[in-house]
Design a protein around this motif. Sequence first.
Motif, PDB file in Angstrom:
ATOM      1  N   ASP A  10       7.249  -6.104  -0.259  1.00  0.00           N
ATOM      2  CA  ASP A  10       8.167  -6.280  -1.388  1.00  0.00           C
ATOM      3  C   ASP A  10       8.296  -7.783  -1.599  1.00  0.00           C
ATOM      4  N   ASN A  11       7.559  -8.285  -2.567  1.00  0.00           N
ATOM      5  CA  ASN A  11       7.503  -9.725  -2.781  1.00  0.00           C
ATOM      6  C   ASN A  11       8.863 -10.300  -3.111  1.00  0.00           C
ATOM      7  N   ALA A  12       9.637  -9.578  -3.901  1.00  0.00           N
ATOM      8  CA  ALA A  12      10.942 -10.090  -4.328  1.00  0.00           C
ATOM      9  C   ALA A  12      11.888 -10.273  -3.154  1.00  0.00           C
ATOM     10  N   LYS A  13      11.704  -9.475  -2.119  1.00  0.00           N
ATOM     11  CA  LYS A  13      12.584  -9.527  -0.949  1.00  0.00           C
ATOM     12  C   LYS A  13      11.959 -10.288   0.221  1.00  0.00           C
ATOM     13  N   ASN A  14      10.751 -10.817   0.015  1.00  0.00           N
ATOM     14  CA  ASN A  14      10.035 -11.497   1.109  1.00  0.00           C
ATOM     15  C   ASN A  14       9.968 -10.616   2.347  1.00  0.00           C
ATOM     16  N   THR A  15       9.710  -9.360   2.127  1.00  0.00           N
ATOM     17  CA  THR A  15       9.754  -8.372   3.195  1.00  0.00           C
ATOM     18  C   THR A  15       8.454  -7.580   3.229  1.00  0.00           C
ATOM     19  N   VAL A  16       7.997  -7.315   4.438  1.00  0.00           N
ATOM     20  CA  VAL A  16       6.896  -6.385   4.637  1.00  0.00           C
ATOM     21  C   VAL A  16       7.397  -5.222   5.471  1.00  0.00           C
ATOM     22  N   TYR A  17       6.789  -4.089   5.226  1.00  0.00           N
ATOM     23  CA  TYR A  17       7.172  -2.869   5.919  1.00  0.00           C
ATOM     24  C   TYR A  17       5.946  -2.288   6.615  1.00  0.00           C
ATOM     25  N   LEU A  18       6.183  -1.660   7.746  1.00  0.00           N
ATOM     26  CA  LEU A  18       5.118  -0.921   8.421  1.00  0.00           C
ATOM     27  C   LEU A  18       5.597   0.511   8.575  1.00  0.00           C
ATOM     28  N   GLN A  19       5.046   1.374   7.756  1.00  0.00           N
ATOM     29  CA  GLN A  19       5.352   2.793   7.858  1.00  0.00           C
ATOM     30  C   GLN A  19       4.420   3.404   8.885  1.00  0.00           C
ATOM     31  N   MET A  20       4.991   3.966   9.933  1.00  0.00           N
ATOM     32  CA  MET A  20       4.208   4.515  11.025  1.00  0.00           C
ATOM     33  C   MET A  20       4.434   6.023  11.076  1.00  0.00           C
ATOM     34  N   ASN A  21       3.390   6.766  10.820  1.00  0.00           N
ATOM     35  CA  ASN A  21       3.451   8.222  10.842  1.00  0.00           C
ATOM     36  C   ASN A  21       2.580   8.765  11.969  1.00  0.00           C
ATOM     37  N   SER A  22       2.814  10.010  12.310  1.00  0.00           N
ATOM     38  CA  SER A  22       2.029  10.673  13.357  1.00  0.00           C
ATOM     39  C   SER A  22       1.950   9.810  14.607  1.00  0.00           C
ATOM     40  N   LEU A  23       3.078   9.324  15.043  1.00  0.00           N
ATOM     41  CA  LEU A  23       3.109   8.412  16.176  1.00  0.00           C
ATOM     42  C   LEU A  23       2.645   9.092  17.452  1.00  0.00           C
ATOM     43  N   LYS A  24       1.956   8.324  18.272  1.00  0.00           N
ATOM     44  CA  LYS A  24       1.428   8.799  19.547  1.00  0.00           C
ATOM     45  C   LYS A  24       2.074   8.000  20.676  1.00  0.00           C
ATOM     46  N   PRO A  25       2.102   8.552  21.881  1.00  0.00           N
ATOM     47  CA  PRO A  25       2.665   7.785  23.005  1.00  0.00           C
ATOM     48  C   PRO A  25       2.002   6.423  23.176  1.00  0.00           C
ATOM     49  N   GLU A  26       0.725   6.339  22.872  1.00  0.00           N
ATOM     50  CA  GLU A  26       0.027   5.051  23.030  1.00  0.00           C
ATOM     51  C   GLU A  26       0.418   4.029  21.970  1.00  0.00           C
ATOM     52  N   ASP A  27       1.200   4.427  20.983  1.00  0.00           N
ATOM     53  CA  ASP A  27       1.702   3.475  20.002  1.00  0.00           C
ATOM     54  C   ASP A  27       2.953   2.749  20.507  1.00  0.00           C
ATOM     55  N   ALA A  28       3.504   3.217  21.592  1.00  0.00           N
ATOM     56  CA  ALA A  28       4.700   2.574  22.135  1.00  0.00           C
ATOM     57  C   ALA A  28       4.388   1.140  22.544  1.00  0.00           C
ATOM     58  N   ALA A  29       5.222   0.228  22.096  1.00  0.00           N
ATOM     59  CA  ALA A  29       4.991  -1.196  22.345  1.00  0.00           C
ATOM     60  C   ALA A  29       6.128  -1.988  21.732  1.00  0.00           C
ATOM     61  N   VAL A  30       6.118  -3.274  21.994  1.00  0.00           N
ATOM     62  CA  VAL A  30       6.958  -4.185  21.229  1.00  0.00           C
ATOM     63  C   VAL A  30       6.143  -4.637  20.025  1.00  0.00           C
ATOM     64  N   TYR A  31       6.698  -4.441  18.866  1.00  0.00           N
ATOM     65  CA  TYR A  31       6.014  -4.797  17.623  1.00  0.00           C
ATOM     66  C   TYR A  31       6.556  -6.135  17.111  1.00  0.00           C
ATOM     67  N   TYR A  32       5.638  -7.028  16.816  1.00  0.00           N
ATOM     68  CA  TYR A  32       5.997  -8.378  16.367  1.00  0.00           C
ATOM     69  C   TYR A  32       5.495  -8.600  14.952  1.00  0.00           C
ATOM     70  N   CYS A  33       6.374  -9.130  14.139  1.00  0.00           N
ATOM     71  CA  CYS A  33       5.981  -9.552  12.797  1.00  0.00           C
ATOM     72  C   CYS A  33       5.382 -10.953  12.874  1.00  0.00           C
ATOM     73  N   ASN A  34       4.358 -11.172  12.088  1.00  0.00           N
ATOM     74  CA  ASN A  34       3.689 -12.468  12.066  1.00  0.00           C
ATOM     75  C   ASN A  34       3.522 -12.941  10.635  1.00  0.00           C
ATOM     76  N   ALA A  35       3.685 -14.229  10.441  1.00  0.00           N
ATOM     77  CA  ALA A  35       3.414 -14.830   9.139  1.00  0.00           C
ATOM     78  C   ALA A  35       2.560 -16.069   9.340  1.00  0.00           C
ATOM     79  N   ARG A  36       1.580 -16.229   8.459  1.00  0.00           N
ATOM     80  CA  ARG A  36       0.778 -17.443   8.448  1.00  0.00           C
ATOM     81  C   ARG A  36       1.134 -18.218   7.193  1.00  0.00           C
TER      82      ARG A  36
END
Length: 121
Positions: A72-98
């Motif tokens: 969402d450019n107006a909000k300077n926000t990115v979203y990560l929609q995660m569906n069908s999650l698996k146990p191996e998806d468990a982690a600390v998720y970090y947002c990154n900007a360049r």
Amino acid sequence: QVELVESGGGLVQAGGSLRLSCTASGRTRGIYVMGWYRQSPGKEREVVAVKTFGGSTDYADSVKGRFTLSRDNAKNTVYLQMNSLKPEDAAVYYCNARAKWSIESPVQHFWGQGTQVFVSS
């Protein structure tokens, strides 16, 4: 500088969904890539999905078809929609900007504080 604030992590059962949010503030006009990385205990941080502004979105093979990165450019926000999650998806998720503010300036990386995702089997 750029500050990144994440939200949306938590506990979900396998097969469930979560949506992570990351909002950038500060000198956001120099940002040209935003995305998500994750790190599990004992593993290196790995890319999940990255979006080049005005360009493509790339996903790790392990999440293709299940995760969607949007912006969402107006909000300077990115979203990560995660569906069908698996146990191996468990982690600390970090947002990154360049960011890069001029031809002469180097590319700078900025990181959020991380948000924990737990997936129960």
